[in-house]
Design a protein around this motif. Structure first.
Motif, PDB file in Angstrom:
ATOM      1  N   VAL A 208       0.937  -1.335  -0.069  1.00  0.00           N
ATOM      2  CA  VAL A 208       0.351  -0.145   0.234  1.00  0.00           C
ATOM      3  C   VAL A 208       0.992   1.296  -0.568  1.00  0.00           C
ATOM      4  CG1 VAL A 208      -1.226   1.368   1.494  1.00  0.00           C
ATOM      5  CG2 VAL A 208      -1.568  -1.499   0.871  1.00  0.00           C
ATOM      6  N   ILE A 209       1.617   1.489   0.504  1.00  0.00           N
ATOM      7  CA  ILE A 209       2.951   2.628   0.780  1.00  0.00           C
ATOM      8  C   ILE A 209       3.178   2.799  -0.350  1.00  0.00           C
ATOM      9  CG2 ILE A 209       4.653   1.673   2.014  1.00  0.00           C
ATOM     10  CD1 ILE A 209       3.387   5.163   2.384  1.00  0.00           C
ATOM     11  N   GLU A 210       3.858   1.748  -0.917  1.00  0.00           N
ATOM     12  CA  GLU A 210       3.913   1.898  -1.727  1.00  0.00           C
ATOM     13  C   GLU A 210       3.605   2.491  -3.618  1.00  0.00           C
ATOM     14  OE1 GLU A 210       7.848   1.893  -2.122  1.00  0.00           O
ATOM     15  OE2 GLU A 210       8.504   1.253  -0.821  1.00  0.00           O
ATOM     16  N   GLU A 211       2.576   1.541  -3.464  1.00  0.00           N
ATOM     17  CA  GLU A 211       1.755   2.415  -4.599  1.00  0.00           C
ATOM     18  C   GLU A 211       0.765   3.111  -4.377  1.00  0.00           C
ATOM     19  OE1 GLU A 211       0.855   0.670  -7.519  1.00  0.00           O
ATOM     20  OE2 GLU A 211       1.900  -1.061  -6.015  1.00  0.00           O
ATOM     21  N   ILE A 212       0.353   4.356  -3.975  1.00  0.00           N
ATOM     22  CA  ILE A 212       0.398   5.335  -2.829  1.00  0.00           C
ATOM     23  C   ILE A 212       1.866   6.449  -3.148  1.00  0.00           C
ATOM     24  CG2 ILE A 212       0.236   7.255  -1.080  1.00  0.00           C
ATOM     25  CD1 ILE A 212      -0.855   5.146   1.370  1.00  0.00           C
ATOM     26  N   LYS A 213       2.683   5.888  -3.074  1.00  0.00           N
ATOM     27  CA  LYS A 213       3.980   6.532  -3.439  1.00  0.00           C
ATOM     28  C   LYS A 213       3.645   6.805  -4.768  1.00  0.00           C
ATOM     29  CE  LYS A 213       6.367   7.539   0.657  1.00  0.00           C
ATOM     30  NZ  LYS A 213       6.708   9.470   0.596  1.00  0.00           N
ATOM     31  N   LYS A 214       3.866   5.491  -5.528  1.00  0.00           N
ATOM     32  CA  LYS A 214       3.478   5.827  -7.625  1.00  0.00           C
ATOM     33  C   LYS A 214       2.059   6.590  -7.755  1.00  0.00           C
ATOM     34  CE  LYS A 214       5.016   1.317  -7.300  1.00  0.00           C
ATOM     35  NZ  LYS A 214       4.962   0.203  -7.814  1.00  0.00           N
ATOM     36  N   ARG A 215       1.423   6.212  -7.343  1.00  0.00           N
ATOM     37  CA  ARG A 215      -0.484   6.354  -7.241  1.00  0.00           C
ATOM     38  C   ARG A 215      -0.713   7.047  -7.734  1.00  0.00           C
ATOM     39  NH1 ARG A 215      -2.176   0.431  -7.578  1.00  0.00           N
ATOM     40  NH2 ARG A 215      -4.217   1.154  -7.764  1.00  0.00           N
ATOM     41  N   VAL A 216      -0.437   7.652  -5.811  1.00  0.00           N
ATOM     42  CA  VAL A 216      -1.804   8.579  -5.911  1.00  0.00           C
ATOM     43  C   VAL A 216      -1.340   9.998  -5.433  1.00  0.00           C
ATOM     44  CG1 VAL A 216      -2.591   9.258  -3.303  1.00  0.00           C
ATOM     45  CG2 VAL A 216      -2.869   6.921  -3.492  1.00  0.00           C
ATOM     46  N   PRO A 217      -1.986  11.129  -6.563  1.00  0.00           N
ATOM     47  CA  PRO A 217      -1.479  13.064  -6.677  1.00  0.00           C
ATOM     48  C   PRO A 217      -1.856  13.979  -5.439  1.00  0.00           C
ATOM     49  CG  PRO A 217      -3.864  12.390  -7.161  1.00  0.00           C
ATOM     50  CD  PRO A 217      -3.462  10.637  -6.739  1.00  0.00           C
ATOM     51  N   ILE A 218      -0.563  13.160  -4.996  1.00  0.00           N
ATOM     52  CA  ILE A 218      -0.042  14.121  -3.326  1.00  0.00           C
ATOM     53  C   ILE A 218       1.256  14.256  -3.143  1.00  0.00           C
ATOM     54  CG2 ILE A 218       0.237  13.431  -0.955  1.00  0.00           C
ATOM     55  CD1 ILE A 218      -2.289  11.785  -0.611  1.00  0.00           C
ATOM     56  N   TRP A 219       1.403  15.847  -3.459  1.00  0.00           N
ATOM     57  CA  TRP A 219       2.573  16.129  -3.199  1.00  0.00           C
ATOM     58  C   TRP A 219       3.144  16.742  -2.016  1.00  0.00           C
ATOM     59  CZ3 TRP A 219      -1.870  17.161  -6.694  1.00  0.00           C
ATOM     60  CH2 TRP A 219      -1.939  16.856  -8.022  1.00  0.00           C
TER      61      TRP A 219
END
Length: 145
Positions: free
Chosen positions: A111-122
């Protein structure tokens, strides 16, 4: 049980753990990402997190659904905070519950790896010298094992 959210309030990992707590689970894996005081040798004083909120919430929910299917976790909760965070604040927390530790641990890492790759948070770091810079969340500075 599955829940995800983009929040502006402080994240309490213990509260998230309580959401998935059940006697049927032998393992609850918790990942909490916190604001550290240095990055790439520079002294950090704070971080601004911003998001395309509706898209971020949708993508976060998709990631949790994938994780639930992939790892068989029965309970999973994730929250990511936006706004200005101080050193030590929790920026993201993921809690996964399963009968066994392996799937629970694998799930939180996924989940954390996918968040870093896919979720538009800057994120924009504030440095002790007064500079502020946007940081690439997918850049790996430290090798993982």
């Amino acid at each position: 049980m599955r829940r995800s959210a983009i929040v502006t309030r402080a994240i309490d990992p213990a509260t998230l753990m309580a959401e998935v707590q059940s006697t049927e689970f032998g393992a609850i894996s918790v990942f909490a990402g916190t604001v550290r005081d240095t990055n790439d040798g520079r002294s950090v004083t704070a971080i601004d997190y911003s998001a395309y909120t509706s898209m971020a919430e949708s993508e976060l929910e998709s990631i949790l659904a994938e994780a639930q299917d992939r790892f068989g976790v029965m309970g999973i909760v994730a929250e990511h905070r936006v706004g200005t965070l101080a050193i030590g604040d929790v920026s993201v927390a993921i809690v996964a519950a399963h009968a066994h530790r392996g799937p629970a641990l694998d799930c939180t890492r996924f989940v954390i790896e996918e968040i870093k790759k896919r979720v538009p948070i800057w994120k924009r770091e504030h440095y002790a010298d007064g500079a502020r810079e946007w940081v690439d969340p997918t850049a790996r500075r430290v090798a993982t094992t």
